[in-house]
Design a protein around this motif. Structure first.
Motif, PDB file in Angstrom:
ATOM      1  N   GLN A  10      37.237   2.433 -24.616  1.00  0.00           N
ATOM      2  CA  GLN A  10      38.165   3.422 -24.378  1.00  0.00           C
ATOM      3  C   GLN A  10      39.112   2.647 -23.659  1.00  0.00           C
ATOM      4  N   ARG A  11      39.024   1.963 -22.412  1.00  0.00           N
ATOM      5  CA  ARG A  11      40.098   1.180 -21.749  1.00  0.00           C
ATOM      6  C   ARG A  11      40.746   0.192 -22.457  1.00  0.00           C
ATOM      7  N   ALA A  12      40.187  -0.362 -23.199  1.00  0.00           N
ATOM      8  CA  ALA A  12      40.985  -1.470 -24.420  1.00  0.00           C
ATOM      9  C   ALA A  12      41.799  -0.752 -25.172  1.00  0.00           C
ATOM     10  N   VAL A  13      41.581   0.433 -25.697  1.00  0.00           N
ATOM     11  CA  VAL A  13      42.343   0.996 -26.625  1.00  0.00           C
ATOM     12  C   VAL A  13      43.425   1.726 -25.961  1.00  0.00           C
ATOM     13  N   MET A  14      43.259   2.139 -24.375  1.00  0.00           N
ATOM     14  CA  MET A  14      44.173   2.739 -23.787  1.00  0.00           C
ATOM     15  C   MET A  14      45.491   1.891 -23.352  1.00  0.00           C
ATOM     16  N   VAL A  15      44.932   0.560 -22.851  1.00  0.00           N
ATOM     17  CA  VAL A  15      45.626  -0.658 -22.446  1.00  0.00           C
ATOM     18  C   VAL A  15      46.641  -1.045 -23.689  1.00  0.00           C
ATOM     19  N   GLU A  16      46.076  -1.044 -24.915  1.00  0.00           N
ATOM     20  CA  GLU A  16      46.698  -1.503 -26.223  1.00  0.00           C
ATOM     21  C   GLU A  16      47.801  -0.144 -26.559  1.00  0.00           C
ATOM     22  N   VAL A  17      47.558   1.252 -26.644  1.00  0.00           N
ATOM     23  CA  VAL A  17      48.648   1.942 -26.567  1.00  0.00           C
ATOM     24  C   VAL A  17      49.561   1.934 -25.737  1.00  0.00           C
ATOM     25  N   GLU A  18      49.109   1.812 -24.386  1.00  0.00           N
ATOM     26  CA  GLU A  18      50.376   1.768 -23.509  1.00  0.00           C
ATOM     27  C   GLU A  18      51.502   0.566 -23.770  1.00  0.00           C
ATOM     28  N   GLU A  19      50.792  -0.637 -24.063  1.00  0.00           N
ATOM     29  CA  GLU A  19      51.598  -1.847 -24.126  1.00  0.00           C
ATOM     30  C   GLU A  19      52.422  -1.614 -25.316  1.00  0.00           C
ATOM     31  N   MET A  20      52.029  -0.830 -26.429  1.00  0.00           N
ATOM     32  CA  MET A  20      52.375  -0.586 -27.683  1.00  0.00           C
ATOM     33  C   MET A  20      53.819   0.357 -27.235  1.00  0.00           C
ATOM     34  N   ILE A  21      53.407   1.361 -26.571  1.00  0.00           N
ATOM     35  CA  ILE A  21      54.582   2.197 -26.244  1.00  0.00           C
ATOM     36  C   ILE A  21      55.625   1.805 -25.511  1.00  0.00           C
ATOM     37  N   GLN A  22      55.151   0.873 -24.557  1.00  0.00           N
ATOM     38  CA  GLN A  22      56.243   0.169 -23.592  1.00  0.00           C
ATOM     39  C   GLN A  22      56.979  -0.760 -24.426  1.00  0.00           C
ATOM     40  N   SER A  23      56.893  -1.298 -25.663  1.00  0.00           N
ATOM     41  CA  SER A  23      57.319  -2.557 -26.318  1.00  0.00           C
ATOM     42  C   SER A  23      58.147  -1.818 -27.609  1.00  0.00           C
ATOM     43  N   THR A  24      57.842  -0.675 -28.057  1.00  0.00           N
ATOM     44  CA  THR A  24      58.269  -0.060 -29.341  1.00  0.00           C
ATOM     45  C   THR A  24      59.171   0.889 -28.992  1.00  0.00           C
TER      46      THR A  24
END
Length: 94
Positions: A10-24
């Motif tokens: 859950q935490r890994a997916v949350m970090v991935e999503v947050e990084e993706m939003i910030q960079s996209t």
């Protein structure tokens, strides 16, 4: 409550999503990425988008600017929202 392995996922997916939003900056790319991570759109309008991943109990809220960028976003677990039975109690866009 999630087991240890599921909580780590859950935490890994949350970090991935947050990084993706910030960079996209392009929402179309974000939408595609969320779909590839098995998120389901609960609401997808010009002003606000809410996506959920029910298996991992994650939600993503994106508040849009008129120009197409993000005014704010929130990536959280159902439990972090403090609502009864995992209901969404509200959000604070960052």
């Amino acid at each position: 409550m999630l087991g240890d392995t599921q909580a780590m996922q859950q935490r890994a997916v949350m970090v991935e999503v947050e990084e993706m939003i910030q960079s996209t900056p392009d929402y179309a790319d974000v939408r595609e990425a969320l779909q590839s991570l098995n998120f389901i759109p609960e609401r997808d309008n010009a002003d606000i988008a809410i996506w959920v991943q029910p298996d991992l109990r994650i939600f993503v809220l994106l508040q849009m600017n008129l120009g197409g960028g993000y005014a704010g976003y929130k990536v959280a677990t159902y439990d972090e929202l403090g609502g009864p039975e995992g209901e969404f109690a509200g959000y604070n866009a960052r």
